[in-house]
Design a protein around this motif. Structure first.
Motif, short mmCIF file in Angstrom:
data_model
loop_
_atom_site.label_atom_id
_atom_site.label_comp_id
_atom_site.label_asym_id
_atom_site.label_seq_id
_atom_site.Cartn_x
_atom_site.Cartn_y
_atom_site.Cartn_z
N GLY A 20 0.82 -1.20 0.00
CA GLY A 20 0.00 0.00 0.00
C GLY A 20 0.85 1.25 0.00
N GLU A 21 2.10 1.09 0.18
CA GLU A 21 2.95 2.27 0.21
C GLU A 21 3.56 2.53 -1.16
N GLU A 22 3.65 1.48 -1.89
CA GLU A 22 4.23 1.66 -3.21
C GLU A 22 3.17 2.02 -4.22
N THR A 23 3.60 2.74 -5.16
CA THR A 23 2.68 3.12 -6.20
C THR A 23 2.96 2.30 -7.44
N ASP A 24 1.99 2.20 -8.23
CA ASP A 24 2.17 1.50 -9.47
C ASP A 24 1.91 2.46 -10.58
N VAL A 25 2.29 2.04 -11.70
CA VAL A 25 2.13 2.92 -12.84
C VAL A 25 0.79 2.75 -13.49
N VAL A 56 7.72 4.81 -2.69
CA VAL A 56 7.21 4.51 -1.35
C VAL A 56 7.39 5.75 -0.49
N LEU A 57 6.33 6.12 0.11
CA LEU A 57 6.38 7.30 0.98
C LEU A 57 7.10 6.96 2.27
N HIS A 58 8.09 7.75 2.57
CA HIS A 58 8.84 7.53 3.79
C HIS A 58 8.04 8.03 4.98
N GLU A 59 8.19 7.34 6.07
CA GLU A 59 7.46 7.69 7.29
C GLU A 59 5.96 7.79 7.04
N VAL A 88 10.62 10.19 -0.07
CA VAL A 88 10.19 8.97 -0.74
C VAL A 88 11.37 8.05 -1.07
N LYS A 89 11.04 6.82 -1.20
CA LYS A 89 12.02 5.83 -1.63
C LYS A 89 11.58 5.39 -3.02
N VAL A 90 12.45 5.57 -3.95
CA VAL A 90 12.12 5.26 -5.33
C VAL A 90 12.84 4.00 -5.79
N VAL A 204 0.74 10.31 -6.14
CA VAL A 204 -0.01 11.08 -5.14
C VAL A 204 -0.26 10.21 -3.92
N PHE A 205 0.19 10.68 -2.82
CA PHE A 205 -0.06 9.98 -1.56
C PHE A 205 -1.15 10.75 -0.82
N ASN A 206 -2.25 10.13 -0.73
CA ASN A 206 -3.40 10.81 -0.12
C ASN A 206 -3.13 11.29 1.30
N GLU A 207 -2.31 10.52 1.98
CA GLU A 207 -2.07 10.91 3.37
C GLU A 207 -1.23 12.16 3.51
N THR A 208 -0.74 12.65 2.39
CA THR A 208 0.05 13.89 2.47
C THR A 208 -0.80 15.13 2.23
N ALA A 209 -2.07 14.92 2.04
CA ALA A 209 -2.95 16.07 1.85
C ALA A 209 -2.99 16.86 3.15
N PHE A 210 -3.19 18.13 3.02
CA PHE A 210 -3.19 18.96 4.22
C PHE A 210 -3.99 20.24 4.00
#
Length: 545
Positions: A20-25, A56-59, A88-90, A204-210
Motif C-alpha cells: 500500500g505504500e508503493e505506487t504502481d504505474v 514509497v512514501l517515507h514515514e 520517498v524511496k524510489v 499522489v499519496f493521499n495521506e500527504t494532503a493537508f
DNA sequence: TCCCCTGGCACATTTGAATCGC
DNA sequence: AGCGATTCAAATGTGCCAGGGG
C-alpha cells in the motif's frame, strides 16, 4: 467512470507489493483524459518504461497519524517547511537513465475551510488558486541509480502565503486544502525535459494532503508536530503533565508546562505588564479556552466518538493514485527551459528549484518560467506556470517544441475531487523541459552537498552551474525570454514570466500574479483536463457546513 | 466581535567556519 | 602541509503569543 478508474488504480496500488505504500504505474490507456494526446503508449524503448518506477512514501505511518487528525501545514510569509517532510524511496528506475523529480501542490478541492467545533468544515468557495509552482529536487537531474540509492527528500520545500513570494516557495491560500504530488520526469540526453518521448509519472499519496493554515487550529496536530519535529523540541513538556499532552489526553484540568509558564510570564511582563487582571498561569482565561475547550466545547480527544471530528470532511481513498504516461512526438513534450541567455548567465545558486505551475485549476495550464534571484542564501530558482496570454491554441505545440529557450513549462495544477467529477482519471500534468540549446541540464545536477550556498549572482541554469549542482536563474527574465508553455494534454502556449532580482536590487516581479489571464485556456473542468483522484479517507472526516 | 494574519520571542537543531591535534 | 575530529557561533527551523486589521 473516473471515480471507478481512479479507485481501481488506487486499490491496485494499495494492494501492491509495497503494502500500500508503493505506487504502481497507470498505463497510458487508463487515462482517457488525454484526448488530444493519443493514449497509446509509445513504450517501444524499454529504457523509457517509466511505468516500472515505484515510489514509497517515507514515514508513511507518521503521515497517517497526521492525516487521521487532519494534517495542517503552517504557511508564512517567509515560507515554512512541511512537516512531516516529503520523503520517498524510489525503485524501479533505470540506473543509467536520468530523471527529474519534482513536487507541486495542487488544490484538493474548491473549498475554503474553517476549524469549527474541533473539526474542519467547509466555509465557502475557495479563493482563486495561487500561481502554481513546482519544487524541483535539487539533485535533479540525476540517474536512476542516484535516486534509488537513498531516500529522496523534499524537506527543504517551503510553503508560503505570500502571493508575491520572490523566493520560489510554493504559494498557497490559507485555510485551503491541498494535495502534494510527486512527479518523476525522465530527462532527455541533455538532462532536460523535452525529448520526443519524454515520459513522466505522477505519484499522489493521499495521506500527504493537508490544510494550509497560518496558525495551527487543531491541537492534535500541534501536539504531533511538537512530538515529532526536532525543531519543536523546545515545546515538548518535560513532564507528562504537560498542558498540551494533558489536553490531548482529555484531562479536565491541564497542567501548565514550564514552557507555557515561561511564555506567559514573558508575554505578561513584556506586553501586559500593566494588565494585572490578566491571569498568567492556570487561571488565564486563554489557557482554558485554548486548551481545555474548543469553541466552547470541552475537548476530549480520547473520546471515541470524536476521533473523526478533526478529520477532513472528505472521504479519501487510503491509497495513493498516480498516473504515468509517455509523451509522444505529436503531443506536447516536457520542455525545460530557460533561454540560452539564461544558461549563459552568471552562476546561480541554490539547490532548491521551484517551478511555478499553472495558477489556478480554474485556468488554463500554462507554464512560464519563473526565475528569481533569491534574496536569501538559498537563491532558489523558480519557474512558474503561467497562463498563456498569447491565446494560441494547440497549434503552438510546434513553436514550443522548436523553441530554443530553456524554460520549464508545466501543466497547471489540477484540483481534486469536485472539479474532476466529470473528468477522467487523467493527471493533467505536463511539462516541457526543453533544452534546445543542447546545453546541459536545465535543472541542477545532483550536488554532493545539499547545503545551500550564498550566491550573489543571478540564478541561471547553465551547464556549468548545473554541473556544480547549483541552480541558475535567468538574469533578465521577461515574458518573452521563455518559450510558451504547454499545458495539459493539449497544445497551449503562454508567455514565460519570472521573478528576477539582480544582486543588490530589490525583488522585481515581472508579472503581476494577481492578473493571470485565463482566456484562451482550457478550463480544467473540461473533461480532458479533469482527473479523478481517489482521495480516500483514513479516518479523516470532512464536514460540509 | 470574530476570524485570520503578522511579527517577535525563546528554544532546539543544523550548518559551516575556526581551531586543535596527529 | 594535510587530514580528521572537535568546538563554537551563526543561521535556520519551530510553536507560542499578543496585537492588528478586515
Amino acid at each position: 467512470m473516473l471515480q471507478e478508474k481512479g479507485s481501481a488504480v488506487t486499490d491496485e496500488c494499495m494492494t501492491g507489493g509495497g503494502g500500500g505504500e508503493e505506487t504502481d504505474v497507470l498505463p497510458d490507456q487508463s487515462r482517457p483524459g488525454l484526448s488530444t494526446a493519443p493514449s497509446i503508449p509509445t513504450s517501444s524503448e524499454p529504457d523509457q518504461n517509466i511505468e516500472n518506477i515505484k515510489v514509497v512514501l517515507h514515514e508513511r505511518e507518521l503521515w497517517k497519524k497526521f492525516h487521521e487528525a487532519g494534517t495542517e501545514m503552517i504557511i508564512t510569509k517567509a515560507g515554512r517547511r512541511m512537516f512531516p517532510s516529503y520523503k520517498v524511496k524510489v525503485t524501479g528506475m533505470n540506473p543509467k537513465t536520468k530523471y527529474i523529480l519534482l513536487i507541486d501542490v495542487v488544490p484538493a478541492d474548491d473549498h475554503r475551510y474553517k476549524f469549527c467545533d474541533n473539526k474542519w468544515m467547509v466555509a465557502g468557495k475557495a479563493e482563486p488558486a495561487m500561481p502554481g509552482r513546482l519544487y524541483v529536487h535539487p539533485d535533479s537531474p540525476a540517474t536512476g541509480a542516484h535516486w534509488m540509492r537513498q531516500l529522496v527528500s523534499f524537506q527543504k520545500l517551503k510553503l508560503t502565503n505570500n502571493h508575491l513570494d520572490p523566493f520560489g516557495h510554493i504559494i498557497l491560500n490559507s485555510m485551503h486544502k491541498y494535495q502534494p504530488r510527486l512527479h518523476i520526469v525522465k530527462a532527455d540526453e541533455n538532462n532536460a525535459f523535452g525529448s520526443k518521448n519524454t515520459a513522466y509519472c505522477t505519484h499522489v499519496f493521499n495521506e500527504t494532503a493537508f490544510i494550509s493554515v497560518t496558525s495551527y487550529q487543531n491541537h492534535k496536530i500541534t501536539q504531533l508536530k511538537i512530538e515529532n519535529n526536532p525543531f519543536a523540541k523546545g515545546f515538548r513538556g518535560s513532564e507528562e503533565g504537560d498542558l498540551r499532552v494533558s489536553r490531548l489526553q482529555g484531562k479536565e484540568y491541564p497542567v501548565i508546562s514550564k514552557n507555557m509558564v515561561r511564555q506567559r510570564l514573558i508575554s505578561s511582563h513584556s506586553h501586559l505588564a500593566g494588565k494585572l487582571g490578566a491571569g498568567v498561569l492556570t487561571g488565564h482565561p486563554q489557557v482554558l479556552s485554548s486548551y481545555q475547550y474548543e469553541s466552547g466545547v470541552p475537548l476530549s480527544n480520547t473520546d471515541p466518538q470524536d476521533p473523526i471530528s478533526n478529520h477532513f470532511p472528505q472521504n479519501r481513498d487510503p491509497s495513493l493514485l498516480y498516473h504515468c504516461f509517455k509523451h509522444r512526438d505529436n503531443t506536447r513534450h516536457l520542455e525545460l527551459g530557460c533561454k540560452r541567455p539564461y544558461l549563459d548567465a552568471s552562476s546561480g545558486v541554490s539547490e532548491e528549484h521551484y517551478f511555478r505551475s499553472a495558477p489556478s485549476y480554474e485556468s488554463p495550464i500554462l507554464s512560464h518560467p519563473y526565475c528569481t534571484e533569491s534574496i536569501n542564501s538559498r537563491e532558489a530558482c523558480m519557474y512558474g506556470a503561467m497562463e498563456t496570454e498569447s491565446g494560441s491554441g494547440a497549434g503552438d505545440t510546434d513553436d514550443l517544441t522548436n523553441s530554443s529557450i530553456n524554460c520549464n513549462m508545466w501543466a497547471t495544477m489540477q484540483p481534486y475531487s469536485r472539479y474532476s467529477m466529470e473528468g477522467v482519471p487523467y493527471q493533467p500534468f505536463a511539462a516541457h523541459f526543453t533544452n534546445a540549446a543542447g546545453v546541459s541540464p536545465v535543472v541542477p545536477h545532483p550536488s554532493s552537498s545539499m547545503a545551500s550556498r550564498p550566491q550573489s549572482d543571478l540564478g541561471v541554469y547553465n551547464s556549468a552551474t548545473a554541473q556544480r549542482g547549483l541552480p541558475v536563474i535567468p538574469p533578465s527574465p521577461s515574458s518573452s525570454s521563455c518559450p510558451p508553455a504547454v499545458l495539459g494534454s493539449r497544445d497551449r502556449s503562454g508567455h514565460s514570466a519570472l521573478y528576477n532580482k539582480k544582486p543588490g536590487s530589490p525583488i522585481r516581479p515581472h508579472r503581476d500574479f494577481s492578473a493571470y489571464p485565463t482566456q484562451g485556456t482550457i478550463s480544467i473542468r473540461e473533461p480532458s483536463y479533469q482527473y479523478q483522484v481517489g482521495l480516500s479517507s483514513t479516518g479523516t472526516h470532512w464536514t460540509d457546513s
